[in-house]
Design an enzyme around this catalytic site. Structure first.
Site, short mmCIF file in Angstrom:
data_model
loop_
_atom_site.label_atom_id
_atom_site.label_comp_id
_atom_site.label_asym_id
_atom_site.label_seq_id
_atom_site.Cartn_x
_atom_site.Cartn_y
_atom_site.Cartn_z
N LYS A 175 13.32 -3.61 -18.38
CA LYS A 175 12.13 -3.34 -19.18
C LYS A 175 12.32 -3.80 -20.63
O LYS A 175 11.39 -4.33 -21.25
CB LYS A 175 11.80 -1.85 -19.11
CG LYS A 175 11.31 -1.47 -17.70
CD LYS A 175 11.37 0.03 -17.47
CE LYS A 175 10.80 0.39 -16.10
NZ LYS A 175 11.12 1.80 -15.74
N THR A 213 -1.76 2.67 -3.23
CA THR A 213 -2.74 3.71 -2.88
C THR A 213 -3.54 4.13 -4.12
O THR A 213 -4.76 4.28 -4.06
CB THR A 213 -1.99 4.93 -2.29
OG1 THR A 213 -1.23 4.47 -1.16
CG2 THR A 213 -2.96 6.00 -1.84
N ILE A 235 1.59 3.77 -20.12
CA ILE A 235 1.47 3.50 -21.56
C ILE A 235 1.12 2.02 -21.77
O ILE A 235 1.87 1.16 -21.32
CB ILE A 235 2.80 3.80 -22.31
CG1 ILE A 235 3.33 5.19 -21.95
CG2 ILE A 235 2.61 3.64 -23.81
CD1 ILE A 235 4.72 5.47 -22.51
N VAL A 281 6.26 -1.97 -17.40
CA VAL A 281 7.03 -1.21 -18.39
C VAL A 281 6.28 0.07 -18.76
O VAL A 281 5.11 0.02 -19.12
CB VAL A 281 7.28 -2.03 -19.68
CG1 VAL A 281 8.12 -1.23 -20.67
CG2 VAL A 281 7.95 -3.35 -19.36
N VAL A 321 1.87 3.14 -5.54
CA VAL A 321 1.00 2.53 -6.55
C VAL A 321 -0.22 1.86 -5.90
O VAL A 321 -1.35 1.98 -6.37
CB VAL A 321 1.78 1.52 -7.42
CG1 VAL A 321 0.87 0.87 -8.44
CG2 VAL A 321 2.94 2.22 -8.13
N LYS A 338 8.70 -4.94 -12.64
CA LYS A 338 9.55 -5.27 -13.80
C LYS A 338 10.71 -6.17 -13.41
O LYS A 338 11.12 -7.02 -14.18
CB LYS A 338 10.10 -4.00 -14.46
CG LYS A 338 11.08 -3.29 -13.56
CD LYS A 338 11.30 -1.85 -13.86
CE LYS A 338 11.96 -1.17 -12.69
NZ LYS A 338 11.11 -0.85 -11.56
N LEU A 393 0.86 -1.19 0.00
CA LEU A 393 0.00 0.00 0.00
C LEU A 393 0.90 1.24 0.00
O LEU A 393 0.73 2.17 0.76
CB LEU A 393 -0.95 -0.02 1.20
CG LEU A 393 -2.09 1.01 1.23
CD1 LEU A 393 -2.95 0.93 -0.02
CD2 LEU A 393 -2.96 0.84 2.47
#
Lengths: 428, 428
Positions: B205, B16, B136, B132, B14, B105, B11
């Protein structure tokens, strides 16, 4: 496993590309899908015409029903274009339980809802990635990639012809008519360029993108459209001086469920990623509440790019077929369509006026803006010793369209203004 | 329909964002998937820590097995980072039939194959779009959008920290150390920036992207890596003069099944779309034989962009669940890994030499290039009256890496060359 049989409607540019990919990438496609994909029948206009690729002449037919009605064909790939006949063929194919892959933006913009409803009743897939922005997988991106987000803005350079013309006008300081003529000679513009240059083609694509992005059934007549035929080289010169490029943008916006979609020549700030998309390339800029700014760039047309998207859709149909889920991965609008009124549509504008070159003119003009609550970012006055008329260039702050229209209406009756030379939406 | 229950591992930033989207977009997600998505348990390091969002304290646990082993949880969303423990949790969850969404990743680059194999045995989905290029949707694009094409090149700006540093060095003419310090103060670079600045993060990545793009199992140690810590402000000044920007590019190439993957500071021509991707933004350029040039641009990191991708994956798991096809839409490498040798890797180079400022030097240098068949695009010599050393700037034509290495080796023993100051790959 039984091969998947494809009926191809049309063997023009895109159809030829589809044959090239399906035959040339047979082994890869089999790995990707688990199936052999075979083109079984191809509808052509002229059976005896010479082709740029080797095609088994027995597969060609001039009778659409030989393709649509063929009992072994699983998927119809429609790359013939046109609307009325094509719609009949597609609907008939769906009734026979055949899946559809189409590159036809006109068909989807005009009859998308009817087609999707019929597909749903018959458990069929309908995919149309190639209908917008050729080789850019923007439809998938909206349906899958941004499924978790709330998209608030989609701005697209979705017509290659007009982007070619505007890029060329910008790079060379050339006039619209001259560049259009050149584009026609190069095959980038049609003999009758109306659909492209008047923004209709872009409007059809924006209908599709906004329906997917905002989950509401936007229709073609919801889109306000203005083309590029009145863009002058002077406008472009001014825009460059001020740090903008003129682009034909489709703009779809949504705030709190209210949507506005338009297509118009727009001044795009040079720092914005759309401003440097030149030539026949397309790009779609998507703003999501959570993701923020994204942009997807690539070829908007052409044999192989468009065929790439068509065959990617075909791969999706075959994958679904092998998972037995055809017709079950659909993206239907689930929100009520609520359109913004003019007072909810807010943007910056560039306005070029020709005025009497005398004291007090600027004050009269700015008073009109003030009266309707439109505030100004910048005002520039150019006088020309050889000309009794001066030019005034105004960039407004964000203002609603209703107020802006009132300002422009009042300008028409203001005696010091000789002419409202140009008005552009400004973005970026 | 039974709600889909999610166990969240982590938590932090990300995590959150994931809670914000899942709770804030509940109604949309239900329309999109047909299911209610509920976060059932959240693994945290400190149960009592204050949170920036309201969270039901009963859902928090410091015991990973309470999440992984929870009988009602269908999907594990892994956003805790790290590798060794995390791998154990993910594998254990898969054994219990739970689907995985991860933003990790490192985990996927190092243990992706093992994880995918276990997922396949247990009929589970594993999705990792957020691993990655943050927001996007490039992984989907490679798997679905370009399924029909043969990708020959993937070039990525896939590390925001280094792109921030290089953009800032370029815009301000600043030195690497100064910009790094500033990036650390702003939170764009870690206290120990090694993984970012030495290219390791980008290499992980590129391992993922090249595996998906070329359908062969590329591993981290297949990637040749060079970071940005030796990029000087002089190099950047020269590159700008010549019309290039220096970017840390991951470059993956494939010709006839032979693959090369590398990460290195690269001079990118200003006309190339990657050259104008600045700051913490990411972009991935994909060249396909059929589609040609495409580029996908957006935020590479951050709470909400990354969470957008994580929740889009969660939507995909739920859609698959409701179609009963979990674990059946996978993209496993099906090609043998064949790596290019140095004589198959071909590119242009920029070389900056410090040499004795005397007659005949240029001739000695160009003879070495000629000896190994490396032809030159341009040679510039700068003399400086206050300095007995001159600078020579060379841009080669396309040349294979083996020959280039021989040239550089011979330069080390050439007495007129004081120093090989810098060597960059050139693209665009």
């Amino acid at each position: 496993m039984k091969p998947i049989k494809v009926g191809l409607l049309g063997l023009g540019t895109v159809g030829t590309g589809v044959v090239r990919i399906v035959e040339g990438h047979q082994e890869d496609l089999q790995w990707q899908t688990g199936s052999i994909i075979e083109i079984e029948r191809i509808l052509v206009q002229d059976h005896s015409k010479e082709r740029s690729i080797p095609v088994d002449i027995d597969k060609l037919t001039e009778d659409p029903w030989e393709v649509i009605g063929h009992p072994e064909i699983d998927v119809i790939v429609e790359v013939m274009g046109g609307v009325e006949h094509t719609k009949d063929y597609v609907l008939a194919a769906l009734e026979k339980g055949k899946h559809i892959v189409t590159a036809n933006k006109d068909l989807m913009a005009l009859y998308g809802r009817e087609i999707m409803e019929k597909a749903s009743r018959h458990g069929c897939d309908v995919f149309y990635e190639a209908s917008v922005a050729g080789g850019i997988p923007i439809i998938r991106t909206l349906i899958e990639g941004f499924s978790s987000d709330r998209i608030t803005k989609i701005m697209g350079i979705v017509n290659g012809t007009t982007n070619y013309i505007l890029s060329k006008m910008s790079a060379e300081g050339a006039a619209y008519e001259d560049v259009l003529k050149e584009a026609q000679q190069l095959g980038y513009a049609e003999a009758d360029p109306t659909s492209d240059v008047e923004g209709l083609d872009a409007a059809r694509k924006m209908t599709i993108l906004s329906t997917l992005g905002f989950h509401a059934g936007i229709e073609l007549f919801d889109v306000k459209v203005k083309g590029i035929s009145e863009v002058t080289k002077e406008d472009i010169a001014y825009s460059k001086q001020l740090g903008y490029e003129v682009k034909l943008l489709g703009i779809a916006e949504q705030q709190e469920g209210y949507i506005a979609v338009s297509v118009q020549p727009t001044m795009v700030k040079k720092s914005h990623p759309l401003s440097s998309v030149n030539g026949v390339f397309n790009a779609v800029y998507v703003y999501g509440e959570a993701v923020g700014e994204t942009m997807f760039f690539g070829p908007g047309a052409g044999e192989m790019p468009t065929a790439t998207s068509v065959v990617a859709d075909l791969v999706a149909v075959v994958r679904n077929h092998n998972l037995n889920i055809n017709g079950r991965r659909t993206a239907s609008p689930y929100k009520e369509k609520k359109l913004k009124t003019d007072d909810q549509i807010v943007y910056k504008s560039f306005i070029l006026l020709h005025v009497d070159d005398e004291a007090g003119v600027l004050s009269q003009i700015t008073q009109v803006f003030a009266k309707y609550g439109v505030s100004l970012e910048s005002v520039l006055q150019h006088s020309n010793p050889s000309n009794p008329k001066a030019e005034i260039i105004i960039i407004t702050h964000d203002a609603d369209q209703a107020s802006l229209n009132k300002v422009l209406k009042e300008f028409e009756n203001l005696s010091v203004i000789e002419e409202i030379k140009s008005v552009y939406r400004v973005e970026g």
